[in-house]
Enzyme design. Structure first.
Site, mmCIF file in Angstrom:
data_model
loop_
_atom_site.group_PDB
_atom_site.id
_atom_site.type_symbol
_atom_site.label_atom_id
_atom_site.label_comp_id
_atom_site.label_asym_id
_atom_site.label_seq_id
_atom_site.Cartn_x
_atom_site.Cartn_y
_atom_site.Cartn_z
ATOM 1 N N GLU A 232 -45.080 -17.511 20.019
ATOM 2 C CA GLU A 232 -44.030 -17.374 20.904
ATOM 3 C C GLU A 232 -44.246 -16.093 21.822
ATOM 4 O OE1 GLU A 232 -39.928 -18.065 19.145
ATOM 5 O OE2 GLU A 232 -39.191 -16.768 20.664
ATOM 6 N N HIS B 59 -29.581 -20.935 21.946
ATOM 7 C CA HIS B 59 -29.760 -20.183 20.650
ATOM 8 C C HIS B 59 -29.184 -18.553 20.629
ATOM 9 C CE1 HIS B 59 -31.752 -23.757 19.482
ATOM 10 N NE2 HIS B 59 -31.925 -23.502 18.277
ATOM 11 N N ASN C 138 -35.452 -21.807 22.531
ATOM 12 C CA ASN C 138 -34.336 -20.890 22.209
ATOM 13 C C ASN C 138 -33.089 -21.398 23.273
ATOM 14 O OD1 ASN C 138 -35.429 -19.659 19.958
ATOM 15 N ND2 ASN C 138 -36.382 -18.274 21.545
ATOM 16 N N ARG D 91 -42.901 -21.140 24.144
ATOM 17 C CA ARG D 91 -42.345 -21.338 22.902
ATOM 18 C C ARG D 91 -40.767 -20.879 22.898
ATOM 19 N NH1 ARG D 91 -44.459 -21.820 16.694
ATOM 20 N NH2 ARG D 91 -42.255 -22.330 15.834
ATOM 21 N N ARG E 130 -51.467 -13.990 -0.905
ATOM 22 C CA ARG E 130 -51.758 -13.908 0.855
ATOM 23 C C ARG E 130 -52.271 -15.394 1.493
ATOM 24 N NH1 ARG E 130 -55.758 -10.688 -1.711
ATOM 25 N NH2 ARG E 130 -54.977 -8.370 -1.515
ATOM 26 N N HIS F 110 -26.480 -17.942 18.407
ATOM 27 C CA HIS F 110 -26.748 -17.397 16.915
ATOM 28 C C HIS F 110 -25.583 -16.105 16.966
ATOM 29 C CE1 HIS F 110 -31.352 -17.677 16.986
ATOM 30 N NE2 HIS F 110 -30.601 -18.359 16.198
ATOM 31 N N HIS G 56 -25.301 -24.349 12.485
ATOM 32 C CA HIS G 56 -26.463 -23.971 13.478
ATOM 33 C C HIS G 56 -26.529 -24.888 14.854
ATOM 34 C CE1 HIS G 56 -30.114 -22.592 15.163
ATOM 35 N NE2 HIS G 56 -30.801 -23.854 15.235
ATOM 36 N N GLU H 32 -30.399 -30.468 18.650
ATOM 37 C CA GLU H 32 -31.728 -29.892 19.108
ATOM 38 C C GLU H 32 -32.489 -31.100 19.756
ATOM 39 O OE1 GLU H 32 -32.574 -26.833 18.216
ATOM 40 O OE2 GLU H 32 -31.391 -26.312 16.563
ATOM 41 N N LYS I 18 -43.001 -21.633 11.511
ATOM 42 C CA LYS I 18 -42.055 -20.467 11.388
ATOM 43 C C LYS I 18 -41.591 -20.343 10.052
ATOM 44 C CE LYS I 18 -40.628 -19.039 15.940
ATOM 45 N NZ LYS I 18 -39.218 -18.763 16.541
ATOM 46 N N LYS J 203 -42.166 -30.599 20.640
ATOM 47 C CA LYS J 203 -42.158 -29.420 19.886
ATOM 48 C C LYS J 203 -43.739 -29.150 19.484
ATOM 49 C CE LYS J 203 -40.680 -26.107 16.757
ATOM 50 N NZ LYS J 203 -39.770 -25.578 15.737
HETATM 51 N N1 LIG Z 1 -38.442 -22.579 10.826
HETATM 52 C C1 LIG Z 1 -38.040 -23.042 12.117
HETATM 53 O O1 LIG Z 1 -38.435 -23.078 13.264
HETATM 54 C C2 LIG Z 1 -36.143 -23.364 12.091
HETATM 55 C C3 LIG Z 1 -35.864 -23.962 13.189
HETATM 56 C C4 LIG Z 1 -34.552 -24.164 13.338
HETATM 57 C C5 LIG Z 1 -33.850 -24.037 12.211
HETATM 58 N N2 LIG Z 1 -34.319 -23.181 10.934
HETATM 59 C C6 LIG Z 1 -33.574 -22.894 9.829
HETATM 60 O O2 LIG Z 1 -33.215 -24.138 8.981
HETATM 61 C C7 LIG Z 1 -31.847 -23.793 8.291
HETATM 62 C C8 LIG Z 1 -30.941 -25.151 8.480
HETATM 63 O O3 LIG Z 1 -31.313 -25.959 8.373
HETATM 64 P P1 LIG Z 1 -30.710 -27.670 8.196
HETATM 65 O O4 LIG Z 1 -29.706 -27.638 9.050
HETATM 66 O O5 LIG Z 1 -31.530 -28.552 7.632
HETATM 67 O O6 LIG Z 1 -29.673 -27.060 6.650
HETATM 68 P P2 LIG Z 1 -30.090 -27.121 5.156
HETATM 69 O O7 LIG Z 1 -31.235 -26.860 5.031
HETATM 70 O O8 LIG Z 1 -28.885 -26.168 4.799
HETATM 71 O O9 LIG Z 1 -29.136 -28.900 4.934
HETATM 72 C C9 LIG Z 1 -28.150 -28.998 5.417
HETATM 73 C C10 LIG Z 1 -27.268 -29.890 4.277
HETATM 74 O O10 LIG Z 1 -27.923 -30.844 4.006
HETATM 75 C C11 LIG Z 1 -28.077 -31.185 2.472
HETATM 76 N N3 LIG Z 1 -29.247 -32.427 2.709
HETATM 77 C C12 LIG Z 1 -30.628 -32.215 2.917
HETATM 78 N N4 LIG Z 1 -31.105 -33.355 3.142
HETATM 79 C C13 LIG Z 1 -30.096 -34.262 2.641
HETATM 80 C C14 LIG Z 1 -30.402 -35.652 2.756
HETATM 81 N N5 LIG Z 1 -31.273 -36.367 2.981
HETATM 82 N N6 LIG Z 1 -29.096 -36.402 2.163
HETATM 83 C C15 LIG Z 1 -27.919 -35.711 1.972
HETATM 84 N N7 LIG Z 1 -27.760 -34.310 1.883
HETATM 85 C C16 LIG Z 1 -28.891 -33.688 2.311
HETATM 86 C C17 LIG Z 1 -28.470 -29.899 1.961
HETATM 87 O O11 LIG Z 1 -28.508 -29.796 0.674
HETATM 88 C C18 LIG Z 1 -27.738 -29.063 2.787
HETATM 89 O O12 LIG Z 1 -26.214 -28.982 2.157
HETATM 90 C C19 LIG Z 1 -31.420 -22.412 8.678
HETATM 91 O O13 LIG Z 1 -31.644 -21.545 7.947
HETATM 92 C C20 LIG Z 1 -32.461 -21.998 10.099
HETATM 93 O O14 LIG Z 1 -32.455 -20.825 10.196
HETATM 94 C C21 LIG Z 1 -35.527 -23.158 10.934
HETATM 95 ZN ZN LIG Z 2 -32.044 -24.440 16.439
#
Ligand SMILES: NC(=O)c1ccc[n+]([C@@H]2O[C@H](COP(=O)([O-])OP(=O)(O)OC[C@H]3O[C@@H](n4cnc5c(N)ncnc54)[C@H](O)[C@@H]3O)[C@@H](O)[C@H]2O)c1
Ligand SMILES: [Zn+2]
Length: 365
Positions: free
Chosen positions: A236, A247, A244, A240, A120, A251, A263, A184, A142, A226
């Site tokens: 949200e 987005h 988006n 918040r 939990r 998406h 993304h 972003e 999130k 943020k």
């Molecule tokens: N929770 C939220 O508020 C929120 C907001 C935006 C996006 N997201 C989510 O985040 C995800 C995308 O995140 P992302 O863009 O970080 O992608 P990711 O986590 O897939 O990372 C991108 C790539 O970079 C590599 N990598 C990470 N750090 C590295 C470093 N320092 N050096 C070399 N390589 C590195 C990873 O292994 C991967 O191949 C999606 O699933 C999306 O839905 C969540």
């Molecule tokens: Zn985003």
């Protein structure tokens, strides 16, 4: 010379937490104050190879188990989620344990959802290593995993205890992933802070060169924006939703072109569609839309969406979580530094904006 570490607080009463931003922070001992003994470090193999040892050294006083998930969006699924829980149970982790995410948004979202649900809810710490995770996904609580029926369909709000942003990690990030984080930042400037947008224009070359001072300033201001929005509206219900911007359209692109569009790239094209829609309505100055386009170009981000039939666009847009009764809720910019959320039912106007911002040659790198 490196900049001094800066700290911000996400103000959420008893769930408030610090965000530390600086260079070489992974070496810091203690990594976080008041960490429990039992820790699960969630990461993936490439990031573990780059930074795992450094983090484990800083956690030498603790009992640390490392779990590596796969390196792609596919790893953010139910199977991985179940496997991480199996590990916690096999190693008899109790409610006083903590989960530390070391990686990008994929690692952070999944590890956070594990932390939100194991017994939990247990303590959660974020060490974001992509620019996108540092300025966006690690802040705000999130957490989510994907289902075959859609992205982020299973999730929870679960704030971290602390976020540690080591800007040095960004040196190893591939360019395409790096610029996704810049998309972003552009979003933050448009929705909340025209001065920050101007600063980004003035420092675009420094940011593309990954200048440490420029990066630290940009990350700090992005996290501050943020944090302020999240503090006003954690779940949200109102402001918040501004986060988006781009987005809803983004998406749709991401869903249709999963293997070729990232993304941040899809968000960049989505921001252009939203801005163009407002120019066509006479509610955003053309010069503002042109500034947005120029900045995205300087960040080597796409400014045009790939070709897709409007029927398909409509289907995908209506699938968005923000759709209510056939009306899309769009985030629309009215100036640089100002945006609002509006229910939108004029599909002809949407079509016109999409058509003018789509190109057969739109592509990612
Ligand atoms: N929770 C939220 O508020 C929120 C907001 C935006 C996006 N997201 C989510 O985040 C995800 C995308 O995140 P992302 O863009 O970080 O992608 P990711 O986590 O897939 O990372 C991108 C790539 O970079 C590599 N990598 C990470 N750090 C590295 C470093 N320092 N050096 C070399 N390589 C590195 C990873 O292994 C991967 O191949 C999606 O699933 C999306 O839905 C969540
Ligand atoms: Zn985003």
């Amino acid at each position: 010379m490196t900049s001094a570490t800066q700290q911000l607080t996400v103000e959420l009463h008893e769930r408030s937490y610090p965000i530390d931003i600086g260079a070489e922070l992974l070496h810091r001992t203690p990594l976080f104050p008041a960490l429990p003994k039992q820790l699960l470090l969630v990461t993936n193999a490439p990031i573990n190879a780059l930074y795992g040892e450094t983090v484990r050294r800083a956690l030498a006083a603790h009992h640390v188990i490392t779990y590596c998930i796969g390196d792609s969006e596919h790893a953010k699924g139910i199977d991985t989620y179940a496997a991480v829980l199996d590990t916690l149970i096999q190693h008899s982790f109790n409610r006083d344990c903590a989960i530390i995410a070391l990686g990008g948004g994929v690692v952070g979202d999944l590890a956070g959802f594990v932390a939100a649900t194991y017994q939990r809810g247990v303590a959660f710490y974020q060490i974001p290593t992509t620019l996108l995770a540092q300025v966006d996904s690690s802040v705000g609580g999130k957490t989510a995993i994907n289902h075959s029926g859609g992205k982020n369909l299973i999730g929870a709000f679960h704030q971290p205890q602390a976020v540690l942003i080591d800007t040095t990690c960004l040196a190893s990030l591939p360019l395409r992933d790096y610029v996704c984080g810049l998309a972003e930042m552009v979003k933050y400037g448009i929705i909340a802070d025209g001065d920050f947008f101007t600063w980004l224009e003035q420092h675009s070359a420094a940011l593309m060169a990954r200048d440490p001072h420029a990066l630290q300033t940009a990350i700090y201001r992005s996290c501050a924006i943020k944090a302020e929005i999240v503090a006003k509206d954690e779940r949200e219900q109102s402001v918040r939703a501004l986060l988006n911007l781009g987005h809803t359209f983004g998406h749709a692109i991401e869903t249709e072109f999963t293997s070729t569009w990232k993304h941040g790239e899809a968000v960049a094209a989505g921001i252009m569609i939203a801005a163009t829609l407002m120019v066509q309505q006479g509610r955003l100055q053309l010069t503002d839309q042109q500034r947005i386009e120029r900045l995205l170009e300087q960040f080597q981000l796409p400014t045009r969406a790939p070709m897709m039939s409007f029927d398909r666009w409509q289907t995908l847009l209506q699938r968005d979580k923000k759709v209510q009764a056939g009306t899309v809720r769009l985030v629309v910019p009215t100036a640089i530094g100002q945006a609002q959320v509006e229910p939108w039912s004029d599909w002809q106007a949407i079509q016109q904006a999409i058509v003018s911002m789509s190109s057969a040659t739109a592509k990612t790198r």
